[in-house]
Design a protein around this motif. Structure first.
Motif, PDB file in Angstrom:
ATOM      1  N   MET A  34       4.883  -1.241 -13.073  1.00 36.29           N
ATOM      2  CA  MET A  34       3.685  -1.863 -12.541  1.00 36.29           C
ATOM      3  C   MET A  34       3.583  -1.526 -11.063  1.00 36.29           C
ATOM      4  SD  MET A  34       3.566  -5.567 -14.498  1.00 36.29           S
ATOM      5  CE  MET A  34       1.767  -5.684 -14.499  1.00 36.29           C
ATOM      6  N   ALA A  35       2.361  -1.562 -10.550  1.00 43.35           N
ATOM      7  CA  ALA A  35       2.136  -1.187  -9.166  1.00 43.35           C
ATOM      8  C   ALA A  35       0.895  -1.871  -8.628  1.00 43.35           C
ATOM      9  CB  ALA A  35       1.991   0.329  -9.031  1.00 43.35           C
ATOM     10  N   TRP A  36       0.811  -1.918  -7.309  1.00 43.18           N
ATOM     11  CA  TRP A  36      -0.386  -2.370  -6.609  1.00 43.18           C
ATOM     12  C   TRP A  36      -0.960  -1.216  -5.803  1.00 43.18           C
ATOM     13  CZ3 TRP A  36      -2.837  -6.859  -7.403  1.00 43.18           C
ATOM     14  CH2 TRP A  36      -2.116  -7.906  -7.994  1.00 43.18           C
ATOM     15  N   TYR A  37      -2.261  -1.042  -5.907  1.00 43.22           N
ATOM     16  CA  TYR A  37      -3.016  -0.090  -5.112  1.00 43.22           C
ATOM     17  C   TYR A  37      -4.052  -0.846  -4.298  1.00 43.22           C
ATOM     18  CZ  TYR A  37      -1.194   3.776  -7.983  1.00 43.22           C
ATOM     19  OH  TYR A  37      -0.394   4.696  -8.617  1.00 43.22           O
ATOM     20  N   ARG A  38      -4.617  -0.189  -3.292  1.00 43.47           N
ATOM     21  CA  ARG A  38      -5.708  -0.790  -2.554  1.00 43.47           C
ATOM     22  C   ARG A  38      -6.709   0.279  -2.147  1.00 43.47           C
ATOM     23  NH1 ARG A  38      -2.557  -2.590   3.035  1.00 43.47           N
ATOM     24  NH2 ARG A  38      -2.283  -0.488   3.920  1.00 43.47           N
TER      25      ARG A  38
END
Length: 120
Positions: A34-38
């Protein structure tokens, strides 16, 4: 048939904190990463932090020492604790998950995004 739902965004003053959550639901055999992008207005989407099923983490240089990614594998949920926020952190934050649909098939899914605004 997998859905990712982000929550926890909002408006905060510089130096403040927010905690983002992303819950995966649907026909899930496993979540492999899982990851977070912006993505800020007028800019390309960029990775912020990522975590594997085993707990290995990586962070983008601008957030190192300020953001922490974590996960609860039993709940298929990933979190992003954001401290010492800066106006430059203002963006829509997106959750991403590499989901195993079966033992031999995986697919990449995106959440709808949650707005984070940091005022100076």
């Amino acid at each position: 048939q997998v859905q990712l739902v982000e929550s926890g965004g909002g408006l905060v003053q510089a130096g403040g904190s927010l905690r983002l959550s992303c819950a995966a639901s649907g026909s899930i055999f496993s979540i492999n990463a899982m990851a977070w992008y912006r993505q800020a207005p007028g800019k390309q989407r960029e990775v912020v932090a990522q975590i594997t099923r085993g707990g290995t983490t990586n962070y983008a240089d601008p957030v190192k020492g300020r953001f922490t990614i974590s996960r609860d594998n039993a709940k298929n949920t990933v979190y992003l604790q954001m401290n010492s926020l800066k106006p430059e952190d203002t963006a829509v934050y997106y959750c991403n998950a590499l989901v195993g649909l079966s033992p031999r098939l995986e697919y990449n899914y995106w959440g709808q995004g949650t707005q984070v605004t940091v005022s100076s």
